[in-house]
Design a protein around this motif. Structure first.
Motif, PDB file in Angstrom:
ATOM      1  N   ILE B  23       0.822  -1.214   0.000  1.00  0.00           N
ATOM      2  CA  ILE B  23       0.000   0.000   0.000  1.00  0.00           C
ATOM      3  C   ILE B  23       0.852   1.258   0.000  1.00  0.00           C
ATOM      4  O   ILE B  23       0.338   2.358  -0.071  1.00  0.00           O
ATOM      5  CB  ILE B  23      -0.937   0.043   1.223  1.00  0.00           C
ATOM      6  CG1 ILE B  23      -0.132   0.259   2.506  1.00  0.00           C
ATOM      7  CG2 ILE B  23      -1.782  -1.195   1.309  1.00  0.00           C
ATOM      8  CD1 ILE B  23      -0.985   0.667   3.672  1.00  0.00           C
ATOM      9  N   THR B  28      -2.251   3.861  -4.112  1.00  0.00           N
ATOM     10  CA  THR B  28      -3.183   2.924  -3.486  1.00  0.00           C
ATOM     11  C   THR B  28      -3.967   3.536  -2.332  1.00  0.00           C
ATOM     12  O   THR B  28      -5.195   3.417  -2.261  1.00  0.00           O
ATOM     13  CB  THR B  28      -2.413   1.686  -2.993  1.00  0.00           C
ATOM     14  OG1 THR B  28      -1.820   1.035  -4.113  1.00  0.00           O
ATOM     15  CG2 THR B  28      -3.338   0.729  -2.262  1.00  0.00           C
ATOM     16  N   ILE B  32      -8.032   4.111  -1.880  1.00  0.00           N
ATOM     17  CA  ILE B  32      -8.785   3.470  -0.802  1.00  0.00           C
ATOM     18  C   ILE B  32      -9.529   4.500   0.040  1.00  0.00           C
ATOM     19  O   ILE B  32     -10.722   4.350   0.332  1.00  0.00           O
ATOM     20  CB  ILE B  32      -7.834   2.646   0.095  1.00  0.00           C
ATOM     21  CG1 ILE B  32      -7.385   1.373  -0.620  1.00  0.00           C
ATOM     22  CG2 ILE B  32      -8.501   2.291   1.421  1.00  0.00           C
ATOM     23  CD1 ILE B  32      -6.461   0.516   0.195  1.00  0.00           C
ATOM     24  N   THR B  60      -3.652   0.155 -10.262  1.00  0.00           N
ATOM     25  CA  THR B  60      -3.960   0.237  -8.836  1.00  0.00           C
ATOM     26  C   THR B  60      -5.258  -0.494  -8.508  1.00  0.00           C
ATOM     27  O   THR B  60      -5.323  -1.285  -7.554  1.00  0.00           O
ATOM     28  CB  THR B  60      -4.073   1.716  -8.413  1.00  0.00           C
ATOM     29  OG1 THR B  60      -2.835   2.387  -8.707  1.00  0.00           O
ATOM     30  CG2 THR B  60      -4.352   1.829  -6.920  1.00  0.00           C
ATOM     31  N   LEU B  64      -5.762  -3.917  -6.239  1.00  0.00           N
ATOM     32  CA  LEU B  64      -6.652  -3.906  -5.079  1.00  0.00           C
ATOM     33  C   LEU B  64      -7.726  -4.982  -5.213  1.00  0.00           C
ATOM     34  O   LEU B  64      -8.096  -5.618  -4.215  1.00  0.00           O
ATOM     35  CB  LEU B  64      -7.309  -2.525  -4.933  1.00  0.00           C
ATOM     36  CG  LEU B  64      -6.410  -1.430  -4.377  1.00  0.00           C
ATOM     37  CD1 LEU B  64      -7.090  -0.069  -4.477  1.00  0.00           C
ATOM     38  CD2 LEU B  64      -6.057  -1.731  -2.924  1.00  0.00           C
ATOM     39  N   GLU B  65      -8.197  -5.176  -6.427  1.00  0.00           N
ATOM     40  CA  GLU B  65      -9.211  -6.207  -6.653  1.00  0.00           C
ATOM     41  C   GLU B  65      -8.602  -7.587  -6.404  1.00  0.00           C
ATOM     42  O   GLU B  65      -9.221  -8.437  -5.769  1.00  0.00           O
ATOM     43  CB  GLU B  65      -9.751  -6.108  -8.080  1.00  0.00           C
ATOM     44  CG  GLU B  65     -10.948  -7.020  -8.319  1.00  0.00           C
ATOM     45  CD  GLU B  65     -11.259  -7.147  -9.788  1.00  0.00           C
ATOM     46  OE1 GLU B  65     -10.553  -6.539 -10.623  1.00  0.00           O
ATOM     47  OE2 GLU B  65     -12.212  -7.888 -10.111  1.00  0.00           O
ATOM     48  N   ASP B  67      -6.285  -8.369  -4.441  1.00  0.00           N
ATOM     49  CA  ASP B  67      -6.075  -8.581  -3.011  1.00  0.00           C
ATOM     50  C   ASP B  67      -7.376  -8.666  -2.218  1.00  0.00           C
ATOM     51  O   ASP B  67      -7.358  -8.775  -0.993  1.00  0.00           O
ATOM     52  CB  ASP B  67      -5.221  -7.448  -2.438  1.00  0.00           C
ATOM     53  CG  ASP B  67      -3.771  -7.534  -2.897  1.00  0.00           C
ATOM     54  OD1 ASP B  67      -3.408  -8.564  -3.494  1.00  0.00           O
ATOM     55  OD2 ASP B  67      -3.013  -6.587  -2.651  1.00  0.00           O
ATOM     56  N   LEU B  69      -9.564  -6.293  -1.787  1.00  0.00           N
ATOM     57  CA  LEU B  69      -9.826  -5.076  -1.017  1.00  0.00           C
ATOM     58  C   LEU B  69     -10.900  -4.203  -1.670  1.00  0.00           C
ATOM     59  O   LEU B  69     -11.507  -3.366  -1.006  1.00  0.00           O
ATOM     60  CB  LEU B  69      -8.521  -4.281  -0.848  1.00  0.00           C
ATOM     61  CG  LEU B  69      -7.430  -5.056  -0.097  1.00  0.00           C
ATOM     62  CD1 LEU B  69      -6.129  -4.258  -0.061  1.00  0.00           C
ATOM     63  CD2 LEU B  69      -7.883  -5.396   1.321  1.00  0.00           C
ATOM     64  N   GLY B  90     -11.237  -4.117   2.776  1.00  0.00           N
ATOM     65  CA  GLY B  90     -10.755  -2.839   2.274  1.00  0.00           C
ATOM     66  C   GLY B  90     -11.162  -1.699   3.181  1.00  0.00           C
ATOM     67  O   GLY B  90     -10.377  -0.775   3.448  1.00  0.00           O
TER      68      GLY B  90
END
Lengths: 122, 122
Positions: B23, B28, B32, B60, B64-65, B67, B69, B90
């Motif tokens: 992160i 990132t 978020i 990014t 995130l997807e 992971d 989140l 997330g």
DNA sequence: CAGTATCCGCTCCGATACTG
DNA sequence: CAGTATCGGAGCGGATACTG
């Protein structure tokens, strides 16, 4: 500042990026967390962060000192001893980072699973 | 896990490095934090993170997807709409990052001053 | 012991062009 | 609108050699 401030009132999120860019490198957090126990000398730190190179440790410590997060104390002995310790600000950062550490530990497996699922789905 | 665990008992600090490396990149956290308010579409995010390039936003969001989140939802409309929203994990990360955000804001000036003093001392 | 100095690969990230 | 593809520069970080 109050951590319980409502979500929408989080001020100036761009500043967060700066700090994360600063501590988000490969070594800084490990060094900070390590120094939370007690002050340590150069090679003691090096031993406790096994994979760090001498150069990167030097750079990391210098950057932290520049930011006022650690102090560097030289003892006039032979051989010379240099001790590094957290400042008050450095300690407060270490404590703050622990929240993230806790999150990391709690979600480690979740992230691993998510990645595995995502990757096999491709 | 209990955040109030004693300092010496912090488990497996190496894992923290992983998460911070993940992160700690340039965008990132901004994404978020932004999604914490509500789900947003691709170009809406792009507008609210003014300096991000299209490519970096794509990367990014994808990371995130992967992971777990954020989730990506495609609506079959014309033109196509793609909505991104935080998962539970997330959201919990976003809340955790706020502690760091608060620290950043609180110590911004201190760090600036420390750097200025250090630099002029050289 | 506690650093400096140098070289170098690799990844991050930006800019730009193109697509369904 | 929501992406993908390609190129290229800058800087992080590793390996190694050297120093007071």
């Amino acid at each position: 500042m109050d951590v319980t401030t409502k979500p929408d009132e989080l001020p100036d999120c761009s500043g967060v990026g700066d700090v994360l860019g600063r501590i988000g490198d490969k070594w800084t957090v490990q060094v900070i967390v390590l120094l939370r126990r007690q002050p340590e000398r150069f090679n003691a730190i090096k031993r406790r962060v096994p994979k760090i190179s001498q150069q990167m440790l030097t750079r990391t410590l210098k950057a932290l000192e520049r930011d006022g997060l650690i102090t560097r104390t030289v003892r006039a002995t032979a051989p010379p001893q240099v001790e590094y310790s957290l400042t008050e600000a450095g300690l407060s950062l270490a404590e703050t980072v622990r929240h993230l550490a806790v999150w990391a530990v709690d979600h480690r497996q979740y992230i691993r699973d998510s990645r595995a699922r995502y990757d096999t789905a491709q």
